[in-house]
Each structure stands twice: as C-alpha cells, then as structure tokens.
Design a protein around this motif. Sequence first.
Motif, PDB file in Angstrom:
ATOM      1  N   MET A 128       0.840  -1.189   0.000  1.00  0.00           N
ATOM      2  CA  MET A 128       0.000   0.000   0.000  1.00  0.00           C
ATOM      3  C   MET A 128       0.876   1.239   0.000  1.00  0.00           C
ATOM      4  N   ILE A 137       3.598   0.834   2.724  1.00  0.00           N
ATOM      5  CA  ILE A 137       3.266  -0.191   3.708  1.00  0.00           C
ATOM      6  C   ILE A 137       3.203  -1.560   3.039  1.00  0.00           C
ATOM      7  N   PHE A 150     -12.562   1.413   4.979  1.00  0.00           N
ATOM      8  CA  PHE A 150     -11.802   0.891   6.104  1.00  0.00           C
ATOM      9  C   PHE A 150     -10.949  -0.278   5.622  1.00  0.00           C
ATOM     10  N   LEU A 151      -9.658  -0.176   5.845  1.00  0.00           N
ATOM     11  CA  LEU A 151      -8.725  -1.218   5.421  1.00  0.00           C
ATOM     12  C   LEU A 151      -7.986  -1.769   6.633  1.00  0.00           C
ATOM     13  N   ILE A 152      -7.961  -3.073   6.745  1.00  0.00           N
ATOM     14  CA  ILE A 152      -7.186  -3.716   7.806  1.00  0.00           C
ATOM     15  C   ILE A 152      -6.123  -4.585   7.151  1.00  0.00           C
ATOM     16  N   ILE A 153      -4.883  -4.353   7.514  1.00  0.00           N
ATOM     17  CA  ILE A 153      -3.802  -5.263   7.118  1.00  0.00           C
ATOM     18  C   ILE A 153      -3.554  -6.173   8.304  1.00  0.00           C
ATOM     19  N   SER A 154      -3.573  -7.473   8.066  1.00  0.00           N
ATOM     20  CA  SER A 154      -3.715  -8.417   9.170  1.00  0.00           C
ATOM     21  C   SER A 154      -2.459  -8.604  10.011  1.00  0.00           C
ATOM     22  N   ASN A 155      -1.339  -8.835   9.382  1.00  0.00           N
ATOM     23  CA  ASN A 155      -0.146  -9.219  10.142  1.00  0.00           C
ATOM     24  C   ASN A 155       1.128  -8.663   9.518  1.00  0.00           C
ATOM     25  N   HIS A 156       2.150  -8.619  10.377  1.00  0.00           N
ATOM     26  CA  HIS A 156       3.512  -8.282   9.938  1.00  0.00           C
ATOM     27  C   HIS A 156       3.524  -7.015   9.076  1.00  0.00           C
ATOM     28  N   VAL A 157       2.995  -5.979   9.635  1.00  0.00           N
ATOM     29  CA  VAL A 157       2.870  -4.720   8.903  1.00  0.00           C
ATOM     30  C   VAL A 157       4.175  -3.930   9.006  1.00  0.00           C
ATOM     31  N   GLN A 158       4.681  -3.528   7.868  1.00  0.00           N
ATOM     32  CA  GLN A 158       5.908  -2.740   7.826  1.00  0.00           C
ATOM     33  C   GLN A 158       5.629  -1.438   7.087  1.00  0.00           C
TER      34      GLN A 158
END
Lengths: 169, 192
Positions: A128, A137, A150-158
């Motif tokens: 993103m 991201i 609304f956006l959710i990134i689930s895991n291991h966000v950098q």
Amino acid sequence: MTSKLKTAKTNLGRARARVMFCLARARGAPLAAMLFFLARVHAQTLPPGANASDFSSVEYYDAPNQQQVKSQISGASAQPIEGGLLLIKHVKLERFLVDGKPQLIVTAPECVFNPMTGQANSPGEVHMQTGDKSLQIEGQGFLWRQSESFLIISNHVQTIIEKTPAIAP
Amino acid sequence: MKMFYLAILFLAAGLAFASAQTNLNSPADHSGAPKIARGPLKINAEGPTAFDLNHHFVTYTENVVVTDPQMKLTCEWLQANLPVNGGRMTNIVAQTNVVMDFTDEKGQKTRATGDQAVYYFHVENGITNETVTLTANPPGKPKVVQEQNTMTGDAIIWDRTTDQVRVTGHFQGIYLPNTNSPAGTNSKPIFQ
C-alpha cells in the motif's frame, strides 16, 4: 459495448454511490460478461469457469459529489467462485479524495471480492502507498470494507514514512 | 508546577541526553524554517493495522516498533493521523509498555519508559511545535534512565525543535557519579 458500459456507469454513479462492474473483453463470453455487469448481485450466475478480464468496481461519493469516484477496485481478471464471490487477480484498490487526487493505492496478487457487500480480502501479501508516496506499507493479509473506507492489514505490517521537512505548508 | 529543564539538569549532573542526530548546543530553531529531513521513519507491527480513511487515522497493534535515526520506540498500540493531502503525520499516540531508546553520537544509551507517549507537530504563525510527551498511569511515573542515572516526574516532554527535555510535576532525579571519576566514591544520589 464500451458506450453501454459508460452509460450504465454514469447511471449507477448517480444512483447514490452504487458499486458496479466493468467487465470488458470477457474471455470468450461477451454476453455473459454483459449480463454480469448489468446484474451485479448475481455474479454467481456466470457460467462456471468464466473468467473476465479488466475487472473494475467503482464507488462514487454521495451528492453533491456524485460524479467523483471515491474508490475503485480493479484487477486483471475476475473469476466467479462459490457464494457469489469473485476471485480477482492482480488487484489494485484505489481511494480518491473528493478533488480526484489519489489518497491511497493498495496492490495485491489476488483477493476475494464480495459484490454484495463491497468487501475484499486476501490472506496473501499486500502493498500500500499513499497518493503522494510518502508512506509505503507492506503486510500479510488484508480486509477492505468499501462502504466504510476501512482497510485492515492483518499481520507483519511494515511501514516506511519518507519524512518531509519539519514544516507544514 | 515545577518545571525542570533537563538540559540544565544534564549540565549539572554531567549527563548528555541522547540526541543522535541533533545538537543540544545548537540554537533553538523556532523560526519555522525547513529542517534537513531526518530520514525515513519505520513502523512495524505484528498484529492487525487498521486504516480508517473516512476519519483519516491508522492504528497499529501488537509489538509495535517505531524506528528512526534518532530513536527506537516500542509499544503495544499506536495510533496516528493520516493527513488528508499527504504530508507528515502530526499526531501520534503510543500506548502500553512504551519504551523509547536513544543512542547518541558517542554511543551513550538512554531509555525512557511510560504508559503513553504523545507526538505532536504543529506550525502556527511560522512557529514550529514538535514535542513528544511521555506519561504513565498513576501510581506509575514516566522514567528516563541513562546508565545508573534516573529521572522521573508526572510527565517528560521532549521538545524536538530545541532538543530540550523537561520534566513536569513531582520531579525526582537520581544521579550516581561515574565510579571511574575522581569523585566516583560518592555513591549517594545527588538529586532526589
């Protein structure tokens, strides 16, 4: 077919930010693609195995900005799967400001899109960036709720934020 | 409310609060003139991260780590605004087990801990305000530790435009002289 698509797009856009589909060049099944476009909630009626290319679903702002695109999810192809869902490949999700400037661009190898709810999700990798590219991201898995933006990134966000000079305009 | 300027305190106590890429001796820059960019800021999180594009904020959860050339911050929850037209984040709140680690040019390490850190950036009439305020849920207190030296108070405020740090309310400082120094035999805290 293109003109029909544009006409329908305008009508739907005026009909209070409705989601629609543009399925051009449906692979070997132009009629099926057209039916699919006109009856968005009945995507599951597409012939099994039908695989439409150049998919997009557009959401418009409410009045008085009903001509402005609010968000768009597009993909290289869309394949109907169980439950009336679509498997979209090479996904690009864009969110625009009222003035038309891109606010956010999300890309992913694929996702499952629900035409009824406007939700898209994927367990895979996602990238993103903001419209000005100041924020990049990456993460694993995402859920997009179109109606809520609304956006959710689930895991291991950098996240990488390119810093601007310490002064606002 | 007593205000202790940490820069003065550090001079008195012989401390040099970490500011890896800044200069405590440089004149304060409130002119609003652009600073040299500090390099990219990185935010990593193990858990879900939510972007609310209608209300323009992002929320990171689970093992959140923020790093930039000046410091590293860890916490369990972090929320920041998403500027509508791009640009920098101006409001960031970090909560739960907040730890900020600094390393200065000489490798001196400093750790600040608390329950909440609030970053605030604002420019008004050409004046830049950029602060990080560290607090803790009572009876806890935010704390700054550099080697064996410790300071606490109701709030620890780091002014990033001047690189001054001040402690507000119920200040307590404990300074233990370096044992290698001639005066190092005195192990009693001199600030309390």
